[in-house]
Design a protein around this motif. Structure first.
Motif, mmCIF file in Angstrom:
data_model
loop_
_atom_site.group_PDB
_atom_site.id
_atom_site.type_symbol
_atom_site.label_atom_id
_atom_site.label_comp_id
_atom_site.label_asym_id
_atom_site.label_seq_id
_atom_site.Cartn_x
_atom_site.Cartn_y
_atom_site.Cartn_z
ATOM 1 N N GLU A 33 29.431 48.360 47.711
ATOM 2 C CA GLU A 33 30.072 49.185 46.378
ATOM 3 C C GLU A 33 30.969 48.471 45.617
ATOM 4 O O GLU A 33 30.898 48.708 43.945
ATOM 5 C CB GLU A 33 30.452 51.307 47.217
ATOM 6 C CG GLU A 33 29.967 52.469 46.340
ATOM 7 C CD GLU A 33 30.447 53.051 46.946
ATOM 8 O OE1 GLU A 33 31.206 54.164 46.409
ATOM 9 O OE2 GLU A 33 30.124 53.664 47.918
ATOM 10 N N VAL A 34 32.048 48.173 46.299
ATOM 11 C CA VAL A 34 33.243 47.518 45.253
ATOM 12 C C VAL A 34 32.659 46.765 44.576
ATOM 13 O O VAL A 34 32.787 46.152 43.181
ATOM 14 C CB VAL A 34 34.519 46.912 46.354
ATOM 15 C CG1 VAL A 34 35.708 46.797 45.123
ATOM 16 C CG2 VAL A 34 34.796 48.941 46.588
ATOM 17 N N ASP A 35 31.922 45.484 44.715
ATOM 18 C CA ASP A 35 31.339 44.789 44.192
ATOM 19 C C ASP A 35 30.510 45.081 43.106
ATOM 20 O O ASP A 35 30.735 44.782 41.882
ATOM 21 C CB ASP A 35 30.346 43.970 44.764
ATOM 22 C CG ASP A 35 31.687 42.616 45.839
ATOM 23 O OD1 ASP A 35 32.587 42.938 45.621
ATOM 24 O OD2 ASP A 35 30.538 42.050 46.573
ATOM 25 N N THR A 108 38.817 54.531 42.281
ATOM 26 C CA THR A 108 39.519 53.320 43.350
ATOM 27 C C THR A 108 39.205 52.547 42.912
ATOM 28 O O THR A 108 40.102 51.753 41.958
ATOM 29 C CB THR A 108 39.697 53.961 44.380
ATOM 30 O OG1 THR A 108 39.544 55.499 44.385
ATOM 31 C CG2 THR A 108 41.271 52.877 45.055
ATOM 32 N N ALA A 109 38.575 51.492 42.806
ATOM 33 C CA ALA A 109 38.410 50.048 42.203
ATOM 34 C C ALA A 109 38.453 49.826 41.067
ATOM 35 O O ALA A 109 39.257 48.987 40.835
ATOM 36 C CB ALA A 109 37.022 49.725 43.066
ATOM 37 N N LYS A 110 38.216 50.233 41.018
ATOM 38 C CA LYS A 110 38.223 49.837 39.438
ATOM 39 C C LYS A 110 39.903 50.524 38.460
ATOM 40 O O LYS A 110 40.746 49.624 37.873
ATOM 41 C CB LYS A 110 37.067 50.888 38.166
ATOM 42 C CG LYS A 110 35.519 50.791 37.970
ATOM 43 C CD LYS A 110 35.065 52.120 37.565
ATOM 44 C CE LYS A 110 33.260 51.425 37.267
ATOM 45 N NZ LYS A 110 32.630 52.783 37.582
ATOM 46 N N LEU A 111 40.249 50.937 39.047
ATOM 47 C CA LEU A 111 41.911 51.521 38.643
ATOM 48 C C LEU A 111 42.576 50.605 39.040
ATOM 49 O O LEU A 111 43.066 50.050 38.249
ATOM 50 C CB LEU A 111 42.039 52.852 39.225
ATOM 51 C CG LEU A 111 41.461 54.297 38.444
ATOM 52 C CD1 LEU A 111 41.815 55.634 39.252
ATOM 53 C CD2 LEU A 111 42.206 54.253 37.260
ATOM 54 N N LEU A 112 42.476 49.996 40.041
ATOM 55 C CA LEU A 112 43.437 49.061 40.291
ATOM 56 C C LEU A 112 43.110 48.212 40.711
ATOM 57 O O LEU A 112 43.699 46.908 39.809
ATOM 58 C CB LEU A 112 42.726 48.879 42.033
ATOM 59 C CG LEU A 112 43.640 50.582 43.360
ATOM 60 C CD1 LEU A 112 43.398 50.123 44.637
ATOM 61 C CD2 LEU A 112 44.734 49.831 42.671
ATOM 62 N N LYS A 113 41.934 47.103 40.080
ATOM 63 C CA LYS A 113 41.318 45.848 38.738
ATOM 64 C C LYS A 113 42.638 46.127 37.510
ATOM 65 O O LYS A 113 42.575 45.283 36.983
ATOM 66 C CB LYS A 113 40.068 46.189 38.889
ATOM 67 C CG LYS A 113 39.783 44.537 37.777
ATOM 68 C CD LYS A 113 39.748 44.144 38.545
ATOM 69 C CE LYS A 113 38.699 42.504 37.784
ATOM 70 N NZ LYS A 113 38.731 40.686 38.980
ATOM 71 N N LEU A 114 41.927 47.564 36.604
ATOM 72 C CA LEU A 114 43.152 47.430 35.501
ATOM 73 C C LEU A 114 44.515 47.676 35.976
ATOM 74 O O LEU A 114 45.155 47.432 35.330
ATOM 75 C CB LEU A 114 42.127 49.197 34.959
ATOM 76 C CG LEU A 114 43.077 49.832 33.550
ATOM 77 C CD1 LEU A 114 42.187 48.734 32.378
ATOM 78 C CD2 LEU A 114 43.021 51.408 33.190
ATOM 79 N N ARG A 115 44.725 48.853 37.098
ATOM 80 C CA ARG A 115 46.085 47.766 37.162
ATOM 81 C C ARG A 115 47.192 46.621 37.551
ATOM 82 O O ARG A 115 47.401 46.273 36.863
ATOM 83 C CB ARG A 115 46.853 49.221 38.685
ATOM 84 C CG ARG A 115 48.126 49.543 39.312
ATOM 85 C CD ARG A 115 48.387 49.804 39.964
ATOM 86 N NE ARG A 115 49.478 50.446 40.991
ATOM 87 C CZ ARG A 115 50.040 49.625 41.294
ATOM 88 N NH1 ARG A 115 49.529 48.860 42.035
ATOM 89 N NH2 ARG A 115 51.547 50.031 41.921
ATOM 90 N N GLY A 116 45.860 45.995 38.166
ATOM 91 C CA GLY A 116 46.153 44.475 38.407
ATOM 92 C C GLY A 116 46.086 43.967 37.089
ATOM 93 O O GLY A 116 47.390 43.268 37.384
ATOM 94 N N GLN A 117 45.324 43.818 36.589
ATOM 95 C CA GLN A 117 45.538 43.558 35.149
ATOM 96 C C GLN A 117 46.247 43.745 34.518
ATOM 97 O O GLN A 117 47.050 42.489 33.823
ATOM 98 C CB GLN A 117 43.982 43.484 34.404
ATOM 99 C CG GLN A 117 43.368 43.053 34.819
ATOM 100 C CD GLN A 117 41.489 43.286 34.347
ATOM 101 O OE1 GLN A 117 41.704 44.563 33.703
ATOM 102 N NE2 GLN A 117 40.435 42.436 34.769
ATOM 103 N N ALA A 118 46.267 45.106 34.009
ATOM 104 C CA ALA A 118 47.936 45.817 32.870
ATOM 105 C C ALA A 118 49.079 45.187 33.679
ATOM 106 O O ALA A 118 50.295 44.340 32.816
ATOM 107 C CB ALA A 118 47.799 46.908 32.842
ATOM 108 N N MET A 119 49.756 45.226 34.749
ATOM 109 C CA MET A 119 50.702 44.716 35.387
ATOM 110 C C MET A 119 51.000 43.487 34.824
ATOM 111 O O MET A 119 51.768 42.415 35.309
ATOM 112 C CB MET A 119 50.585 45.114 36.925
ATOM 113 C CG MET A 119 50.668 46.390 37.504
ATOM 114 S SD MET A 119 51.025 46.780 39.136
ATOM 115 C CE MET A 119 52.623 47.174 39.596
#
Length: 308
Positions: A33-35, A108-119
């Motif tokens: 599901e995360v993939d 949650t997965a999408k938010l963390l992907k974005l968070r990682g990229q933004a950071m």
């Protein structure tokens, strides 16, 4: 009383989740599901590497969350029936909120992907740094950070436990702090192998990006209260959670206080879901607490018997 706690960045490792996915259909489904949500084969990266790609913030954050949720779903419990609180260290706060039903897994997965990229994008590589001050409490760490600042950013990022505090900011200021730490009373100062200076004011562009992203997301009331990183206090209010997740990007992770406050509220058992990083910190904060790390299928089976 029992709290389920969720690890943050640094707990990733090649092979994570591989044996679990073979043994557990719910775990396999989580990774799939995360993939699908991310449109990438993150689970293959988790299983096979390469390590430098898995360590990238934008991959490590959703990977660690996926692993924690896979462990939890394999355990197969109704969280509200077995835990009184949840908490997570930095990105682990998102894992905790997903576990408690505030976010669905794909969100949650999408938010963390974005968070990682933004950071990662907030500060050019090489301009920021972080260091762990060992044998230093919050007061001493703050003194060292203040002395090293000299017009640049140097601030406490993580108050992890009574003997470990992490500082973050401009690289030159962090280098100065490492140099002066021992003379000021710390046992050791170690530069951390991170790609950006997390949890400091330099992360403001990432906080702005998360504010925008979170404004479009539905936050449900979690099944159990979350002890938030930025306040070290429990909350179940969706608007408060949204605000605190934005503040968390630039704010200090108040982990020591969170654990102490949970212990003082009657939590005497802490279950770390998907990692073995937070357990030792908990024991240094609350030596009388019972701490269990649940990572492998054997760990899950043992925990299932205990809470049945």
């Amino acid at each position: 009383m029992r709290a389920f706690i969720f690890p943050g960045q640094g707990s990733q490792a090649i092979g994570m989740g591989a044996a679990l996915a073979e043994a557990s259909r719910p775990a396999k489904d989580v990774f799939a599901e995360v993939d699908e949500a991310l449109g990438q084969n993150l689970f293959r990266l988790m299983r096979e590497g390469p390590d430098d790609k898995l360590k990238l913030t934008e991959n490590a954050q959703p990977a660690i969350m996926a692993h924690s949720i896979a462990v939890l779903r394999t355990l197969g419990v109704d969280l509200a029936g077995v835990a009184n609180f949840v908490a997570g260290h930095s990105l682990g706060e998102y894992s905790a909120l997903c576990a408690a039903g505030a976010f669905d897994l794909a969100t949650t997965a999408k938010l963390l992907k974005l968070r990682g990229q933004a950071m990662q994008q907030a500060v050019p590589v090489g301009e920021g740094a972080m260091a762990a001050l060992l044998g230093a409490d919050l007061v001493l760490a703050q003194k060292i950070a203040d002395a090293a600042e000299r017009g640049e950013v140097c601030t406490v990022a993580n108050d992890n436990d009574p003997s470990q505090v992490v500082i973050s900011g401009h690289k030159a200021a962090i280098d100065r702090a490492i140099e002066m730490a021992k003379d000021m009373g710390a046992k050791r100062a170690i530069a951390l192998p991170v790609s950006a200076p997390f949890h400091c004011p330099l992360m403001q562009p990432a906080a702005d990006a998360m504010q925008d992203a979170l404004s479009y997301v539905v936050v449900e009331t979690p099944a159990v209260p979350l002890f938030a990183n930025v306040t070290a206090q429990p909350t179940t209010d969706p608007d408060t959670i949204r605000t605190q997740l934005v503040e968390q990007v630039t704010g200090m992770v108040r982990w020591r206080e969170s654990v102490a406050n949970m212990f003082n509220a009657g939590v005497h058992e802490f279950v770390e879901v998907g990692g073995k990083v937070l357990g030792p910190m908990v024991k240094r904060i609350a030596p009388d607490a019972k701490v269990t790390s649940v990572v492998t299928i054997e760990d899950i089976e043992a925990m299932a018997k205990e809470i049945a």
